[in-house]
Design a protein around this motif. Structure first.
Motif, PDB file in Angstrom:
ATOM      1  N   ASN A  30       0.847  -1.185   0.000  1.00  7.79           N
ATOM      2  CA  ASN A  30       0.000   0.000   0.000  1.00  7.79           C
ATOM      3  C   ASN A  30       0.887   1.239   0.000  1.00  7.79           C
ATOM      4  OD1 ASN A  30      -2.426  -1.426   0.134  1.00  7.79           O
ATOM      5  ND2 ASN A  30      -2.501  -1.371   2.376  1.00  7.79           N
ATOM      6  N   PHE A  31       0.516   2.220  -0.807  1.00  5.02           N
ATOM      7  CA  PHE A  31       1.305   3.438  -0.945  1.00  5.02           C
ATOM      8  C   PHE A  31       0.504   4.637  -0.430  1.00  5.02           C
ATOM      9  CE2 PHE A  31       2.744   0.365  -3.972  1.00  5.02           C
ATOM     10  CZ  PHE A  31       4.134   0.440  -3.880  1.00  5.02           C
ATOM     11  N   TYR A  32       1.161   5.481   0.350  1.00  4.57           N
ATOM     12  CA  TYR A  32       0.506   6.636   0.963  1.00  4.57           C
ATOM     13  C   TYR A  32       1.340   7.891   0.726  1.00  4.57           C
ATOM     14  CZ  TYR A  32      -2.048   3.062   3.609  1.00  4.57           C
ATOM     15  OH  TYR A  32      -2.815   1.981   3.973  1.00  4.57           O
ATOM     16  N   ALA A  33       0.651   9.039   0.732  1.00  3.31           N
ATOM     17  CA  ALA A  33       1.323  10.332   0.671  1.00  3.31           C
ATOM     18  C   ALA A  33       0.593  11.297   1.594  1.00  3.31           C
ATOM     19  CB  ALA A  33       1.334  10.866  -0.760  1.00  3.31           C
ATOM     20  N   GLN A  34       1.285  12.323   2.036  1.00  2.00           N
ATOM     21  CA  GLN A  34       0.677  13.325   2.905  1.00  2.00           C
ATOM     22  C   GLN A  34       1.238  14.693   2.549  1.00  2.00           C
ATOM     23  OE1 GLN A  34       2.272  10.754   6.045  1.00  2.00           O
ATOM     24  NE2 GLN A  34       2.933  12.635   7.108  1.00  2.00           N
ATOM     25  N   ALA A  35       0.449  15.729   2.840  1.00  2.00           N
ATOM     26  CA  ALA A  35       0.823  17.086   2.438  1.00  2.00           C
ATOM     27  C   ALA A  35       2.042  17.589   3.205  1.00  2.00           C
ATOM     28  CB  ALA A  35      -0.350  18.026   2.640  1.00  2.00           C
ATOM     29  N   SER A  36       2.210  17.139   4.441  1.00  2.00           N
ATOM     30  CA  SER A  36       3.367  17.499   5.243  1.00  2.00           C
ATOM     31  C   SER A  36       3.583  16.391   6.263  1.00  2.00           C
ATOM     32  CB  SER A  36       3.140  18.843   5.962  1.00  2.00           C
ATOM     33  OG  SER A  36       2.232  18.683   7.039  1.00  2.00           O
ATOM     34  N   GLN A  37       4.636  16.535   7.034  1.00  2.00           N
ATOM     35  CA  GLN A  37       4.908  15.500   8.030  1.00  2.00           C
ATOM     36  C   GLN A  37       3.852  15.461   9.127  1.00  2.00           C
ATOM     37  OE1 GLN A  37       8.437  16.231  10.394  1.00  2.00           O
ATOM     38  NE2 GLN A  37       8.374  18.424   9.900  1.00  2.00           N
ATOM     39  N   PHE A  38       3.016  16.502   9.215  1.00  2.00           N
ATOM     40  CA  PHE A  38       2.002  16.562  10.257  1.00  2.00           C
ATOM     41  C   PHE A  38       0.602  16.181   9.755  1.00  2.00           C
ATOM     42  CE2 PHE A  38       5.216  19.868  11.091  1.00  2.00           C
ATOM     43  CZ  PHE A  38       5.781  19.323  12.226  1.00  2.00           C
ATOM     44  N   ASP A  39       0.437  16.048   8.438  1.00  2.00           N
ATOM     45  CA  ASP A  39      -0.865  15.721   7.886  1.00  2.00           C
ATOM     46  C   ASP A  39      -1.129  14.224   7.900  1.00  2.00           C
ATOM     47  OD1 ASP A  39      -2.336  18.185   6.474  1.00  2.00           O
ATOM     48  OD2 ASP A  39      -0.159  18.468   6.356  1.00  2.00           O
ATOM     49  N   LYS A  40      -2.400  13.874   7.775  1.00  2.00           N
ATOM     50  CA  LYS A  40      -2.806  12.478   7.743  1.00  2.00           C
ATOM     51  C   LYS A  40      -2.454  11.852   6.401  1.00  2.00           C
ATOM     52  CE  LYS A  40      -6.866   9.506   8.323  1.00  2.00           C
ATOM     53  NZ  LYS A  40      -8.329   9.475   8.573  1.00  2.00           N
ATOM     54  N   PRO A  41      -1.882  10.630   6.397  1.00  2.00           N
ATOM     55  CA  PRO A  41      -1.544   9.977   5.122  1.00  2.00           C
ATOM     56  C   PRO A  41      -2.796   9.697   4.291  1.00  2.00           C
ATOM     57  CG  PRO A  41      -0.402   8.929   6.946  1.00  2.00           C
ATOM     58  CD  PRO A  41      -1.416   9.850   7.550  1.00  2.00           C
ATOM     59  N   VAL A  42      -2.658   9.838   2.985  1.00  2.00           N
ATOM     60  CA  VAL A  42      -3.731   9.554   2.034  1.00  2.00           C
ATOM     61  C   VAL A  42      -3.321   8.347   1.203  1.00  2.00           C
ATOM     62  CG1 VAL A  42      -5.058  10.429   0.062  1.00  2.00           C
ATOM     63  CG2 VAL A  42      -4.434  11.972   1.947  1.00  2.00           C
ATOM     64  N   PHE A  43      -4.202   7.372   1.105  1.00  2.00           N
ATOM     65  CA  PHE A  43      -3.932   6.165   0.317  1.00  2.00           C
ATOM     66  C   PHE A  43      -3.947   6.525  -1.164  1.00  2.00           C
ATOM     67  CE2 PHE A  43      -5.635   2.314  -1.854  1.00  2.00           C
ATOM     68  CZ  PHE A  43      -4.570   1.459  -1.590  1.00  2.00           C
ATOM     69  N   VAL A  44      -2.844   6.192  -1.863  1.00  2.00           N
ATOM     70  CA  VAL A  44      -2.766   6.545  -3.288  1.00  2.00           C
ATOM     71  C   VAL A  44      -2.699   5.331  -4.194  1.00  2.00           C
ATOM     72  CG1 VAL A  44      -1.674   8.752  -2.779  1.00  2.00           C
ATOM     73  CG2 VAL A  44      -0.239   6.768  -3.275  1.00  2.00           C
ATOM     74  N   ALA A 100       2.662   6.897  -9.326  1.00  2.00           N
ATOM     75  CA  ALA A 100       1.425   7.600  -8.976  1.00  2.00           C
ATOM     76  C   ALA A 100       1.394   8.952  -9.666  1.00  2.00           C
ATOM     77  CB  ALA A 100       1.329   7.787  -7.464  1.00  2.00           C
ATOM     78  N   LYS A 101       0.186   9.410  -9.969  1.00  2.00           N
ATOM     79  CA  LYS A 101       0.012  10.707 -10.618  1.00  2.00           C
ATOM     80  C   LYS A 101       0.270  11.834  -9.627  1.00  2.00           C
ATOM     81  CE  LYS A 101      -3.287  13.426 -13.320  1.00  2.00           C
ATOM     82  NZ  LYS A 101      -4.636  13.446 -13.924  1.00  2.00           N
ATOM     83  N   GLY A 102       0.961  12.867 -10.104  1.00  2.00           N
ATOM     84  CA  GLY A 102       1.165  14.044  -9.286  1.00  2.00           C
ATOM     85  C   GLY A 102       2.493  14.045  -8.558  1.00  2.00           C
ATOM     86  N   TYR A 103       2.862  15.205  -8.078  1.00  2.00           N
ATOM     87  CA  TYR A 103       4.071  15.384  -7.285  1.00  2.00           C
ATOM     88  C   TYR A 103       3.704  15.148  -5.829  1.00  2.00           C
ATOM     89  CZ  TYR A 103       8.299  17.797  -5.521  1.00  2.00           C
ATOM     90  OH  TYR A 103       9.471  18.128  -4.883  1.00  2.00           O
ATOM     91  N   LEU A 104       4.063  13.976  -5.310  1.00  2.00           N
ATOM     92  CA  LEU A 104       3.756  13.582  -3.933  1.00  2.00           C
ATOM     93  C   LEU A 104       5.052  13.615  -3.147  1.00  2.00           C
ATOM     94  CD1 LEU A 104       1.453  10.544  -4.763  1.00  2.00           C
ATOM     95  CD2 LEU A 104       0.791  12.941  -4.445  1.00  2.00           C
ATOM     96  N   ASP A 105       5.069  14.306  -2.050  1.00  2.00           N
ATOM     97  CA  ASP A 105       6.329  14.553  -1.356  1.00  2.00           C
ATOM     98  C   ASP A 105       6.537  13.633  -0.158  1.00  2.00           C
ATOM     99  OD1 ASP A 105       8.700  15.552  -0.533  1.00  2.00           O
ATOM    100  OD2 ASP A 105       7.996  17.550  -0.037  1.00  2.00           O
ATOM    101  N   TRP A 106       5.726  13.756   0.864  1.00  2.00           N
ATOM    102  CA  TRP A 106       5.898  12.970   2.087  1.00  2.00           C
ATOM    103  C   TRP A 106       5.202  11.622   1.879  1.00  2.00           C
ATOM    104  CZ3 TRP A 106       8.604  15.196   6.178  1.00  2.00           C
ATOM    105  CH2 TRP A 106       8.875  16.561   6.045  1.00  2.00           C
ATOM    106  N   ILE A 107       5.995  10.557   1.803  1.00  2.00           N
ATOM    107  CA  ILE A 107       5.403   9.270   1.412  1.00  2.00           C
ATOM    108  C   ILE A 107       5.780   8.154   2.401  1.00  2.00           C
ATOM    109  CG2 ILE A 107       5.326   9.927  -1.016  1.00  2.00           C
ATOM    110  CD1 ILE A 107       7.840   7.344  -0.080  1.00  2.00           C
ATOM    111  N   THR A 108       4.890   7.173   2.491  1.00  2.00           N
ATOM    112  CA  THR A 108       5.126   5.956   3.261  1.00  2.00           C
ATOM    113  C   THR A 108       4.600   4.779   2.474  1.00  2.00           C
ATOM    114  OG1 THR A 108       3.047   6.295   4.450  1.00  2.00           O
ATOM    115  CG2 THR A 108       5.069   6.985   5.568  1.00  2.00           C
TER     116      THR A 108
END
Length: 627
Positions: free
Chosen positions: A447-461, A475-483
């Motif tokens: 499962n791949f996740y991204a978030q707007a910053s280190q403090f935001d909630k991860p979004v499943f991508v 994944a589509k888009g420039y995603l920065d903070w990822i897990t």
């Protein structure tokens, strides 16, 4: 033109010399180069389940210290039955040789791994027998008593009680050649023996040596007129395996006497000999020679069932035309005592294994055999049918013993992740994830996740299946903070990476033509729904990002994805230096063409600075004889 041609010719030879087409490389573990397998299945349905436990090496003796600075290649490795890497322990053991790498089920309440770490090149370490848990962490590190020499590479056999292990021992002493009718002469002698070691205290609870037990006349490696040698001396028996039965007696294999011996656990006398120049103590219907890895399959009273590899040859002579794995039955309660073959498994290519090797009977009674040179392994059905054969793609590497076991590995370290962004304008930005988890055996998908910053909630991508050691996802888009999260076959998540920052190129040098001078990361919540799919409509942001109503962006994304994947696979499939040259040439051509079309002037390469106030990218975790 002449000098250009000469340069190309030179580079061609450099590429050929340093090519690593026979090794795997990984984005997430850039220091690792793992050997590849060439595999042939004759009957995939009948092979036993399990992983291959192998320990490739370049040289049987410890390599020079400079090899520690090469890419990690040798040491313990686990592969699945498709030849995909599961775990490399090369970084853990500093690119040093490891031997007898296998799963043991008698230590503790769950499976463990045992191995021999060879002595160091500079003798700063004399080697160890080691036990690792399922997390690949050291549970025991057992030295050999100093007066017994370096820890030998042949055997570290944890016994069924889980309290002790037996190991082979090599010692040297000066002796008279009176046994050969030359009492006025002396030679140094390398005696073979074994020791039983307490796994908690490292104390030797039993030891045995060949000299004064096995006469010089039993060797097939020296003659009565052989020239005396200095230390370490004549290797006259060459012990290469030891096992112990429930009665407390020891089975040993002596390669240079062509004999298996049963040694009394009470007083050390030889109970019986099987094979050898004088045909031993048995009436038998077979011969064997230069054998390895003799192990009890059954041992009760006077009846013993034993497996071993019949090399049938050494570097100089061959007693038979083909090597084989044998299962034999020995009966010492009859007159005469008898020995007979129950099963024979000939080497599939009809050749000889002149050095090393082992034979392992699997739980379903299949036979798994390591023929050593080139990492050649085979699996046979109990009826003798060849089911599978494999070998290292590179002939540079060999493997002493190979095993097959079912095993569940759960490393404590998190998955390794790398991500990068690519694109030429705001409509075709894509983020590429690479993920691996060294040693985790039961990953079904990621499962791949991204978030707007280190403090935001991860979004499943998104999610994708795991089919190899390393997985790539775009994944589509420039995603920065990822897990990235590992998922098992039942859909349970059981491991997640640290939060990583996405790397980006020098946008100016990479041909960026967007509306902003440099793109900024997106808030993944604005383009991804909860199930990882793209939102139906994308609103323009105040930062200048926009969407297009037609399929242009999707088409460009698809094209970029295919291009990236093809480039990635191409780079992985060719040699490192050639890949670099090819990549530089392609990049230069693309940049030159683009600049020509746009009428740009050549600019010097500059690295775009990070946006002010953004934290730096988080650092990736990194784990810490000839026969």
């Amino acid at each position: 033109m002449f000098w250009t041609g000469l340069l190309l010719l030179f580079l061609q030879h450099v590429v050929a010399w340093h090519s690593d087409d026979d090794l795997m490389s990984f984005v997430t573990l850039p220091d690792v180069r793992a050997v590849k397998f060439d595999i042939t299945y004759q009957d995939r349905e009948r092979v036993a389940p399990g992983y291959w436990f192998v320990s490739p090496y370049l040289h049987i003796e410890p390599d020079e210290p400079t090899s520690l600075y090469e890419q990690y290649q040798v040491g313990p490795h686990i592969y699945d039955q498709d030849g995909h890497l599961v775990w490399t322990g090369s970084p853990m053991f500093d690119n040093r040789n490891v031997f007898d790498f296998k799963v043991i089920n008698s230590f503790g309440n769950e499976p463990h791994i045992s191995l021999i770490l060879q002595y160091a090149n500079d003798d700063s370490e004399r080697g160890f027998g080691m036990i690792l848990d399922k997390n690949y962490e050291v549970s025991r590190k057992i030295p050999l008593r100093p007066d017994l020499g370096a820890f030998d590479i042949h055997e570290f056999n944890v016994l069924k009680d889980g309290k002790t292990a037996v190991a082979t021992v090599y010692l040297t002493e000066e002796i008279s050649l009176a046994e050969f009718g030359r009492p006025e002469e002396q030679t140094w002698l390398e005696t073979g023996g074994f020791a039983e070691i307490d796994l908690n205290t490292a104390e030797v609870t039993y030891e045995w040596r060949s000299y004064n037990q096995i006469p010089l006349q039993e060797t097939v490696h020296y003659l009565p007129d052989s020239v005396p040698e200095g230390p370490p001396g004549w290797d006259y028996v060459h012990i290469n395996s030891v096992d112990k039965n429930d009665n407390g007696d020891y089975l040993i294999s002596m390669r240079f006497t062509n004999t298996l011996y049963l040694i009394s656990g009470v007083d050390g006398h030889i109970i019986w000999r099987l094979g050898g120049q004088q045909n031993g103590d048995f009436a038998q219907d077979f011969i064997f020679s230069k054998q390895h890895d003799a192990k009890f399959l059954e041992s009760s009273g006077t009846r013993h069932v034993i497996s071993f590899l019949n090399n049938a040859s050494d570097e100089e002579n061959a007693e038979e035309e083909v090597s084989s794995a044998l299962i034999i039955e020995v009966e010492s309660g009859t007159v005469p005592m008898t020995a007979r073959v129950l099963h024979r498994y000939n080497r599939p290519d009809g050749s000889l294994t002149r050095l090393r090797g082992n034979a392992q009977v699997l739980p379903n009674q299949n036979m798994f055999v390591c023929w050593s040179q080139g990492g050649y392994i085979s699996e046979f059905s109990s009826e003798g049918d060849t089911l599978m054969s494999a070998q290292f793609t590179s002939p540079r590497y060999s493997n002493y013993r190979a095993y097959k076991f079912e095993f569940t590995g759960r490393p404590h370290t998190p998955p390794d992740v790398v991500s990068s962004v690519f694109g030429t304008d705001e409509t075709n930005l894509v983020t590429t994830f690479w993920v691996s988890w060294n040693g985790a055996t039961d990953i079904a998908s990621w499962n791949f996740y991204a978030q707007a910053s280190q403090f935001d909630k991860p979004v499943f991508v998104g999610n994708t299946s795991k089919v190899d050691f390393e997985t790539m996802f775009i994944a589509k888009g420039y995603l920065d903070w990822i897990t990235v999260e590992a998922v098992d076959r039942d859909g349970n998540a059981f491991g997640i990476s640290a939060v990583h920052r996405t790397t980006f190129p020098s946008w100016e040098a990479s041909g960026w033509t967007g509306y902003s001078s440099t793109p900024r990361p997106l808030n993944p919540a604005t383009i991804y729904q909860g199930d990882g799919s793209i939102l139906a409509t994308e609103k323009a942001s105040e930062d200048g990002f926009f969407s297009v109503a037609d399929g242009t962006a999707d088409a460009q994304l698809k094209k970029a994805t295919v291009t990236l994947m093809n480039t990635y696979e191409t780079i992985r499939s060719i040699g490192g230096l050639f890949a670099l040259i090819l990549l530089l040439a392609v990049m230069s051509g693309i940049l030159a063409s683009y600049m020509l079309l746009r009428g740009w002037r050549v600019r010097l390469y500059q690295r775009a600075p990070l946006e002010e106030g953004l934290p730096e990218e988080e650092a990736q975790l990194r784990p810490g004889m000839d026969d």
